[in-house]
Structures are given as structure tokens and as C-alpha cells.
Write a protein that holds these residues in place. Structure first.
Motif, PDB file in Angstrom:
ATOM      1  N   GLY A  84      16.149 111.004  34.620  1.00  0.00           N
ATOM      2  CA  GLY A  84      17.082 110.992  35.539  1.00  0.00           C
ATOM      3  C   GLY A  84      18.532 110.106  35.218  1.00  0.00           C
ATOM      4  O   GLY A  84      19.527 110.767  35.373  1.00  0.00           O
ATOM      5  N   ALA A  85      18.231 109.477  34.183  1.00  0.00           N
ATOM      6  CA  ALA A  85      19.775 108.654  33.427  1.00  0.00           C
ATOM      7  C   ALA A  85      20.440 109.728  32.541  1.00  0.00           C
ATOM      8  O   ALA A  85      21.585 109.873  32.643  1.00  0.00           O
ATOM      9  N   LYS A  86      19.574 110.798  32.041  1.00  0.00           N
ATOM     10  CA  LYS A  86      20.274 111.994  31.302  1.00  0.00           C
ATOM     11  C   LYS A  86      20.914 112.914  32.326  1.00  0.00           C
ATOM     12  O   LYS A  86      22.216 113.393  31.992  1.00  0.00           O
ATOM     13  N   LEU A  87      20.267 113.053  33.308  1.00  0.00           N
ATOM     14  CA  LEU A  87      20.915 114.019  34.439  1.00  0.00           C
ATOM     15  C   LEU A  87      22.242 113.149  35.048  1.00  0.00           C
ATOM     16  O   LEU A  87      23.302 113.701  35.283  1.00  0.00           O
ATOM     17  N   GLY A  88      22.196 111.884  35.213  1.00  0.00           N
ATOM     18  CA  GLY A  88      23.322 111.043  35.633  1.00  0.00           C
ATOM     19  C   GLY A  88      24.674 111.234  34.552  1.00  0.00           C
ATOM     20  O   GLY A  88      25.659 110.928  35.055  1.00  0.00           O
ATOM     21  N   ALA A  89      24.105 111.301  33.402  1.00  0.00           N
ATOM     22  CA  ALA A  89      25.221 111.249  32.488  1.00  0.00           C
ATOM     23  C   ALA A  89      26.084 112.502  32.146  1.00  0.00           C
ATOM     24  O   ALA A  89      27.035 112.439  31.647  1.00  0.00           O
ATOM     25  N   VAL A  90      25.533 113.558  33.015  1.00  0.00           N
ATOM     26  CA  VAL A  90      26.236 114.715  32.764  1.00  0.00           C
ATOM     27  C   VAL A  90      27.837 114.512  33.421  1.00  0.00           C
ATOM     28  O   VAL A  90      27.867 114.002  34.592  1.00  0.00           O
ATOM     29  N   LYS A  91      28.640 115.365  32.731  1.00  0.00           N
ATOM     30  CA  LYS A  91      30.198 115.308  33.258  1.00  0.00           C
ATOM     31  C   LYS A  91      30.244 115.941  34.596  1.00  0.00           C
ATOM     32  O   LYS A  91      29.792 116.885  34.936  1.00  0.00           O
ATOM     33  N   GLY A  92      30.798 115.152  35.602  1.00  0.00           N
ATOM     34  CA  GLY A  92      30.972 115.577  36.960  1.00  0.00           C
ATOM     35  C   GLY A  92      30.008 115.172  37.722  1.00  0.00           C
ATOM     36  O   GLY A  92      30.315 115.180  39.144  1.00  0.00           O
ATOM     37  N   VAL A  93      28.965 114.315  37.625  1.00  0.00           N
ATOM     38  CA  VAL A  93      28.263 113.659  38.292  1.00  0.00           C
ATOM     39  C   VAL A  93      28.850 112.326  38.419  1.00  0.00           C
ATOM     40  O   VAL A  93      29.432 111.695  37.688  1.00  0.00           O
ATOM     41  N   GLN A  94      28.611 111.867  39.753  1.00  0.00           N
ATOM     42  CA  GLN A  94      29.285 110.478  40.207  1.00  0.00           C
ATOM     43  C   GLN A  94      28.899 109.446  39.431  1.00  0.00           C
ATOM     44  O   GLN A  94      27.940 109.249  39.082  1.00  0.00           O
ATOM     45  N   ALA A  95      29.840 108.576  39.091  1.00  0.00           N
ATOM     46  CA  ALA A  95      29.748 107.304  38.206  1.00  0.00           C
ATOM     47  C   ALA A  95      28.756 106.294  38.991  1.00  0.00           C
ATOM     48  O   ALA A  95      28.886 106.200  40.164  1.00  0.00           O
ATOM     49  N   PRO A  96      28.000 105.541  38.574  1.00  0.00           N
ATOM     50  CA  PRO A  96      27.232 104.536  38.835  1.00  0.00           C
ATOM     51  C   PRO A  96      28.011 103.358  39.299  1.00  0.00           C
ATOM     52  O   PRO A  96      29.115 103.126  38.903  1.00  0.00           O
ATOM     53  N   ASP A 150      32.387 116.275  41.036  1.00  0.00           N
ATOM     54  CA  ASP A 150      33.489 117.098  40.796  1.00  0.00           C
ATOM     55  C   ASP A 150      33.099 118.410  41.739  1.00  0.00           C
ATOM     56  O   ASP A 150      32.728 119.252  41.070  1.00  0.00           O
ATOM     57  N   THR A 151      33.445 118.393  42.697  1.00  0.00           N
ATOM     58  CA  THR A 151      33.304 119.378  43.712  1.00  0.00           C
ATOM     59  C   THR A 151      34.253 120.634  43.454  1.00  0.00           C
ATOM     60  O   THR A 151      33.614 121.738  43.930  1.00  0.00           O
ATOM     61  N   ASN A 152      35.106 120.522  42.667  1.00  0.00           N
ATOM     62  CA  ASN A 152      36.065 121.742  42.262  1.00  0.00           C
ATOM     63  C   ASN A 152      35.353 122.422  41.146  1.00  0.00           C
ATOM     64  O   ASN A 152      35.672 123.637  40.962  1.00  0.00           O
ATOM     65  N   ASN A 153      34.359 121.881  40.531  1.00  0.00           N
ATOM     66  CA  ASN A 153      33.497 122.690  39.342  1.00  0.00           C
ATOM     67  C   ASN A 153      32.196 122.511  39.371  1.00  0.00           C
ATOM     68  O   ASN A 153      31.206 122.244  38.589  1.00  0.00           O
ATOM     69  N   VAL A 154      31.580 122.673  40.743  1.00  0.00           N
ATOM     70  CA  VAL A 154      30.254 122.543  40.948  1.00  0.00           C
ATOM     71  C   VAL A 154      29.551 123.511  40.039  1.00  0.00           C
ATOM     72  O   VAL A 154      28.398 123.122  39.609  1.00  0.00           O
ATOM     73  N   LYS A 155      30.000 124.797  39.966  1.00  0.00           N
ATOM     74  CA  LYS A 155      29.114 125.860  38.990  1.00  0.00           C
ATOM     75  C   LYS A 155      29.013 125.262  37.820  1.00  0.00           C
ATOM     76  O   LYS A 155      27.718 125.530  37.210  1.00  0.00           O
ATOM     77  N   THR A 156      29.942 124.559  37.133  1.00  0.00           N
ATOM     78  CA  THR A 156      29.860 124.035  35.797  1.00  0.00           C
ATOM     79  C   THR A 156      29.009 122.948  35.636  1.00  0.00           C
ATOM     80  O   THR A 156      28.059 122.778  34.777  1.00  0.00           O
ATOM     81  N   VAL A 157      29.071 122.054  36.739  1.00  0.00           N
ATOM     82  CA  VAL A 157      28.287 120.713  36.618  1.00  0.00           C
ATOM     83  C   VAL A 157      26.596 121.076  36.749  1.00  0.00           C
ATOM     84  O   VAL A 157      26.002 120.683  36.168  1.00  0.00           O
ATOM     85  N   VAL A 158      26.348 122.045  37.729  1.00  0.00           N
ATOM     86  CA  VAL A 158      25.069 122.360  37.936  1.00  0.00           C
ATOM     87  C   VAL A 158      24.237 123.193  36.762  1.00  0.00           C
ATOM     88  O   VAL A 158      23.405 122.998  36.465  1.00  0.00           O
ATOM     89  N   ALA A 159      25.373 124.006  36.287  1.00  0.00           N
ATOM     90  CA  ALA A 159      24.755 124.790  34.914  1.00  0.00           C
ATOM     91  C   ALA A 159      24.535 123.579  33.838  1.00  0.00           C
ATOM     92  O   ALA A 159      23.408 123.711  32.822  1.00  0.00           O
TER      93      ALA A 159
END
Length: 734
Positions: free
Chosen positions: A93-105, A133-142
Motif C-alpha cells: 500500500g505504501a508503494k502504491l501511495g508513492a506513485v506519481k499522481g496519487v494524492q499526497a498524505p 491527477d485526474t487529467n492523467n488517470v490513464k498514466t497513473v493507473v498504468a
């Protein structure tokens, strides 16, 4: 105009027109790849401000500054997950949260990701990942999927689903809209043009006209979307490309047909292009105006997506008209007969010289010089008009009975993408181990004083598994099933509280929509001014609005087209019959489509906007072909009389209109390369409908019915009152 025109008309004007179109194409071409940057596929953005789910969305923004879209990460194990392993999942979960575009804690938290949340059966865990980052959802999910793939514990499988995952897969499905769609459409049209003209240069001139029109339209649409004047979506973008290529090619086919006739009757190519342009101008302009007005009727829609498609598509038709009436005539004048090489039309020495060709066949007024299949069709109509139109009518009515099986009340979002979807697969796993509504709760806004009563009423609904008062970004307990957790005080904004209710059913299912309907019916008894929204409510409101749009817009479109036809044909009866024919054709096309969707393709249903879009395109484009036919019939009727004029008009336009129908059907069929259910269904409905209209309605039903009615078809114009004998026909004035 027997001689050559001045240098000004032969050189300067053509050069200027070609230069203008080159500039538009040069500016618009590179803009094509930028359209995705100003488009949105967010369903909520297309709802009217008055929709209840829109009001809830506005309230939600007051409760939280975050506009994050939740991604649900679900991990399934082949066996029960020990309590001791939850720590390793927490590291994931911590690594998922560190992805660019995920909301900061938030302050004091190490991650914004909620989880791992274990399932009741102990065989799966889920994480709720807020994508900011709702403008780049595709990239964040990837990126989330990449992390999940590399960090998954052995013996487990993982999926990224939820609203963010489904949106990303939808955007991925639209990925071919910038290149593949246009390539397939243009390629199909090019092959058809080669077969129709049997010429090497002419197909390129026609396609150049269509592509330049598309480039100019894209340039305007891009800036309108950039300035916020219109809402551009992926489906609007795809329809724009197809519509412009198809319409511009259709208009070009009509002009080229007239030009070929004129070259056979005039030695000078300049005289020929002027006569061809004058003859084609009225039907092309009338056809384009009809389509534009029909599309602009979508402005009466309450859905912003429909409302925006109207002007977007209308812009495309405007440039299709301009290119067909300016660029193509210029190119044809410049190349002359060489455009038709190797089968150049030869000067025959007189405007109707071809009409006196020797024929060893039955002589019928109006069919002189008409050969091949269109002569046989003309003879059928001349000898048995009533039988022909009655049989055609019965066939169409039989096809229309398929409408009884049409299911156009919306589909689950997981069914929108026809290709493989990780998010759709993840939703199935989520529903297997958790409440299917996890991550996409129903949002209920109530007065603070009524909060507890509304909360209790919501919990009583059988479709709700749990409901809580929103207390800020509080992370769910990770200790396991049944763990106790003290409830913090709710957040209050402007005297209102927000309740989050988790659905038992999948959020985009019909069962979930029924829960929302039940809550909207029952909760006002617990507190006045209660609003129910959320992802499910947005889909519900979208479907309901689309269905009400259908009932509102259809009569407006029919009235507008009827008025245009009355002005064009100077008649009342003919336009009424034409409108009836295209409506019947639409019903038949939709009926056959319903049968194909249900029994052949096994589609789960159709978007509520499909019938409306199908209606607008089929009725407007179907009237197009009737305009091409009936304007020529009227022209010939003024010279020959009504019944011979009908036969001659059919014979002279048969090939070009059939070719135009095949071209338009092929371009719309190209939409099927985009694996989106809505576009595939529109592709089939319009392609099949256009072919049905071209082959049956325009070739048999309309001319046979008109022939059977006779002069009365022009009632109440002067042409209706004209004497029937040939000697007085020339006296009829336009």
C-alpha cells in the motif's frame, strides 16, 4: 462561356482557393493529435446543473478539497491470508501511495492509501487509492498496475479497478481514435472510389477534399474546446472524423457526377465546371443545411454531451460543404478531363446527346439513354409502381418489429469496453470477496439535524451494506474483519452532513440504480431536502436524461427537416411522404439492429443515447439522399412531366446516390475499430440504416410511391397544377 475565362478566373482564383485550404490543412492537421488533451470522458461533466447527482457533486466539493478519483486495488490469494501477512500488504500500500499522481498524505500520515482491508472470507485484500491527477488517470493507473505486478506477494493476483481503473481502460480503448480510425475510414473510402470511378487521380482529389475539410473542422473544434465553449468527448471526436469524411465525400460524388455529365455536353472544361457547380449547388447546400439544422437540434438536449455534439458535428458539415463547393470544383477545373484518366469523358456534341443513343429495348418516357440496372428498376416502377412501394413498405414494417426487443436503458460501465479490461475483471473479483460497491459509495447530503435519522433510514435499505457519516479522510481499520473502531465526529458544512453508503451491488449495475431510486423515494421522509448522488446516481441521471431527450428532440428534428423540404421542393405532400419514409427506414434499421445486438453480438444492452444519435444521423442523412433524388426529379419533371421526370431522375442519380450510400456506410462502419460499445452500436445502426435507405427506400419506395401518386406529389405548387400533356410542360415556372 464557349471560350476560356480570363486569367483572373483561370489562375488567380483557383490558386487563392487552393492556398487557403492548404493553410487550413497545415494548421489543422497537427491539431488532430492534440484533441485528446482538450477532451473529457467524465460522465459527470455531461450532466445538467439541475440533476440531483450534480447538486450532490457540488456539495461534495465543500466537504473535501480533494477532487481525487478512487482506484480500487484488489489482491486475491489462492488460500486464506494469515493475519501476520497484512504487514507485507501494508508495504504494498505504501508503494502504491508513492506513485506519481496519487494524492499526497495528510499531515501525520505516511500514505493516503486506505488499506489493506481484508475480506470477510480472508482470501483477498483491497486498497482504496485516491488518484489526484485526474487529467492523467490513464498514466497513473498504468503506473499502479506496474507497481502491483512487480510487488505482488507470491501466490496472489492483483487488479486495479474502481472509477479510476474503469476510466483508464475507457481512455485506452479510445486510443486508436487519433490514427487507426481515420486510416481505416480513408482507406475504405479510397477503395470504394477506385471501384466507382475506375480512375487513378479522381479518388485522390475527392479524398483530399474530405481530409482538408476534416483538418479545418478539427482546428475550429480544438479552439472551441480549449476556450471552454464546448465539451469534447472521445465519442464526439470519433463521430466528427467519420461524419466529415463521409459527408464531404458524398457531396463530392454528386458534384463529380454532374461534372462528368457536363463534360460530355460541353467541350470547355471551364463551361462544364460552371454548369456542374450550378446544378449541384442547390441539392448539396440543401442537404448540408438539413444535416446542420438537425444536428443543432441537439442543443435542446439536457445532456451536455449531446448538446456539445450538435455544434461539433455541425462545424464538420459546414467545412464539408465549403470544401465540396470551393476546393473540389477548383481541383476539377484545373485537371479537367485528366482527372478521370484512363476513362476520360468525351465531348458528345450536345447536352442530351446520350439520350438519343440507339436502343433495341422497350421505349418508356424518361428512360431514354438509361441503361443497366437503373433502367430495369425504372421499368419495374413504371409497370408496377403500387406493388413495388407496398412490398417495400411491408418489408420495412417487418424489420421495425425488432424494436420490441431493443434494450436502450444503459449498460454497466464494465460492459462499455469490448476489448480486454483489467478493471472489468477486477470488478468481478471485488464483487466476489467484498461488497461490490466498495470505493464508489452512494453519497447522501442531509441537514445536520436530520443526519442520524437519514443515516438510519439509509441503513434499512436492503441494497446498502453499510453507511457512515463522513468524518474527513479517516482510513479504514486494517486489523481485520469485525475490528472495532470509534466513530469520529462528522464534518459539517453549511448546516449539512455527508453520508457515505456502500452498495451491495456493483455500482454501475441496474440493481444499484434501483437502490438509488429507492433512497430518493424513501429518505425525504426522514429529513427534508435530502439529496442522493454518487457514481451510480450519475449513471442513473444520465440515462434518465437521455431518454427524456429522445422524446423532446425527435419532434423538433422532424419539424425542422419538414420545413426545409417544403422550401426546397415547393410542395407539402412530397416532404410529408419523404419524412414518413425516412422515419420508417430509421425504425426498420433500429429494429434489425436490436435483433443483431441481442441474438448475434450478444450485447448486454445499449446506451440510452444510442436511439437518439441513430435517429439524428439516419433521418438527416436519409433525407440527404432523398434531396439528391427529388431535386433532380423536380428538375426533370419541369422538362418532361412528373412521371417521366421521376424515372429520369432515378436513372440519372441512381449510381451516384448508391455510391454515396456505400461510402457513408463504410465510413461509419469504421467506427467499429474502436472497441467501445456505444461506437460499435452507432456504427452498425448508421451503416446498415444508410444501406437500407439507399437500396430500398430511395431506390424503390420513394420513386414508386411518387410515381403512383403522380402530379399530386407536388401539391400545392404550380407543378401540381400544370397540364398533363407534354406540350404545356415547358410552361411550368419554377
Amino acid at each position: 462561356m464557349s471560350g476560356k475565362p480570363s486569367v483572373w478566373l483561370r489562375v488567380v482564383v483557383p490558386a487563392a482557393l487552393i492556398l487557403v485550404w492548404l493553410v487550413l490543412a497545415g494548421l489543422g492537421g497537427p491539431t488532430f493529435g492534440k484533441l485528446s488533451g482538450v477532451s473529457s470522458n467524465d460522465q459527470a461533466a455531461f450532466l445538467p446543473a439541475s440533476a440531483e447527482s450534480t447538486e450532490v457533486q457540488d456539495w461534495q466539493k465543500r466537504f473535501t478539497d480533494s477532487q481525487a478519483v478512487p482506484a480500487i486495488v484488489v489482491v486475491q490469494s489462492g488460500s486464506t491470508i494469515p493475519q501476520s501477512d497484512l504487514a507485507s500488504f501494508a508495504a504494498l500500500g505504501a508503494k502504491l501511495g508513492a506513485v506519481k499522481g496519487v494524492q499526497a498524505p495528510e499531515s501525520g500520515q505516511s500514505t493516503s492509501v486506505a488499506g489493506p482491508i481484508p475480506s470477510q472470507d480472508g482470501r483477498a485484500v483491497e486498497f482504496i487509492v485516491p488518484v489526484s491527477d485526474t487529467n492523467n488517470v490513464k498514466t497513473v493507473v498504468a503506473d499502479l498496475r506496474s507497481v502491483l505486478k512487480s510487488e505482488l506477494p507470491s501466490g496472489t493476483q492483483g487488479w486495479v479497478t474502481g472509477p479510476a481503473g474503469l476510466t483508464a481502460d475507457l481512455v485506452n480503448a479510445f486510443g486508436g481514435i487519433d490514427g487507426i480510425l481515420l486510416f481505416v475510414a480513408v482507406g475504405a473510402v479510397f477503395v470504394i472510389l477506385l471501384l466507382v470511378y475506375r480512375a487513378l487521380l479522381l479518388p485522390f482529389l475527392v479524398l483530399l477534399t474530405s481530409v482538408f475539410a476534416l483538418c479545418a473542422a478539427i482546428l475550429v473544434v480544438y479552439f472551441f474546446a480549449l476556450w471552454g465553449w464546448i465539451n469534447l468527448s472521445g465519442q464526439s471526436q470519433g463521430i466528427l472524423s467519420i461524419l466529415v469524411i463521409g459527408a464531404a465525400t458524398d457531396y463530392s460524388l454528386l458534384l463529380v457526377a454532374r461534372y462528368r455529365e457536363a463534360l460530355e455536353a460541353n467541350e470547355s472544361r471551364w463551361t462544364a465546371i460552371v454548369k456542374a457547380w450550378r446544378a449541384a449547388f442547390e441539392p448539396i447546400l440543401a442537404s448540408g443545411a438539413t444535416v446542420i439544422l438537425a444536428l443543432l437540434c441537439l442543443l435542446f438536449s439536457d445532456l451536455n454531451s449531446n448538446k456539445s455534439l450538435g455544434p461539433i458535428a455541425a462545424i464538420g458539415i459546414v467545412f464539408s460543404l465549403l470544401s465540396a463547393l470551393t476546393l473540389l470544383p477548383t481541383l476539377l477545373a484545373v485537371f479537367g478531363r485528366a482527372a478521370f484518366w484512363p476513362f476520360r469523358p468525351k465531348y458528345a456534341g450536345g447536352e442530351h446527346a446520350h439520350a438519343h443513343a440507339h436502343e433495341n429495348t422497350e421505349r418508356v418516357d424518361g428512360l431514354e439513354g438509361i441503361r443497366g440496372v437503373w433502367r430495369r428498376v425504372g421499368l419495374l416502377i413504371a409497370h408496377r409502381p403500387r406493388v413495388t412501394w407496398i412490398v417495400s413498405f411491408v418489408v420495412l414494417v417487418a424489420c421495425a418489429f425488432g424494436l420490441t426487443g431493443l434494450k436502450a436503458n444503459g449498460v454497466e460501465q464494465t460492459a462499455l469496453v469490448l476489448s480486454q479490461s483489467d478493471a472489468a475483471d477486477g470488478q468481478k473479483i471485488l464483487a466476489k470477496h467484498f461488497d461490490a460497491g466498495s470505493g464508489a459509495p452512494v453519497l447522501i447530503v442531509a441537514k445536520e439535524a436530520d443526519g442520524d435519522a437519514v443515516l438510519a433510514a439509509a441503513k434499512k435499505n436492503d441494497g446498502i451494506s453499510s453507511a457512515t457519516l463522513y468524518a474527513g479522510n479517516v482510513r479504514p481499520a486494517q486489523a481485520g474483519p469485525g475490528a472495532a473502531q470509534s466513530a469520529p465526529p462528522p464534518v459539517v458544512k453549511d448546516g449539512r452532513v455527508l453520508i457515505q453508503a456502500t452498495l451491495k451491488a456493483q455500482p454501475d449495475s441496474s440493481a444499484a440504480e434501483q437502490v438509488v431510486r429507492d433512497l430518493r423515494r424513501d429518505l425525504p421522509a426522514a429529513g427534508s431536502g435530502v439529496l442522493v448522488g454518487g457514481v451510480t446516481a450519475i449513471a442513473l441521471d444520465t440515462n434518465d436524461t437521455a431518454q427524456s431527450d429522445l422524446l423532446r428532440i425527435i419532434p423538433i428534428v422532424l419539424l425542422v427537416i419538414l420545413l426545409v423540404l417544403m422550401l426546397l421542393l415547393r410542395s407539402i405532400l412530397a416532404p410529408v411522404l419523404l419524412i414518413g419514409s425516412v422515419v420508417l427506414s430509421y425504425a426498420a434499421a433500429l429494429g434489425v439492429s436490436a435483433l443483431v445486438f441481442d441474438h448475434l453480438f450478444r450485447f448486454p444492452g445499449a446506451d440510452a443515447s444510442v436511439p437518439l444519435f441513430g435517429f439524428v444521423f439516419l433521418v438527416a442523412l436519409g433525407v440527404d439522399y432523398n434531396i439528391f433524388l427529388m431535386t433532380r426529379v423536380r428538375e426533370e419533371s419541369l422538362r418532361l412531366g412528373t412521371r417521366p421526370g421521376i424515372l429520369r431522375g432515378l436513372g440519372m442519380t441512381g449510381s451516384v446516390i448508391t455510391s454515396a450510400g456505400v461510402v457513408l456506410a463504410a465510413t461509419f462502419a469504421a467506427l467499429a475499430v474502436i472497441p467501445i460499445l456505444f461506437l460499435v452500436q452507432i456504427a452498425f445502426i448508421v451503416a446498415f440504416g444508410v444501406l437500407l435507405d439507399t437500396v430500398l427506400v430511395r431506390s424503390l419506395l420513394v420513386p414508386a410511391l411518387s410515381y403512383d401518386v403522380g402530379r399530386a406529389i407536388w401539391w400545392p405548387s404550380k407543378l401540381w397544377r400544370s397540364p398533363a400533356d407534354p406540350g404545356n410542360r415547358q410552361a411550368v415556372q419554377r
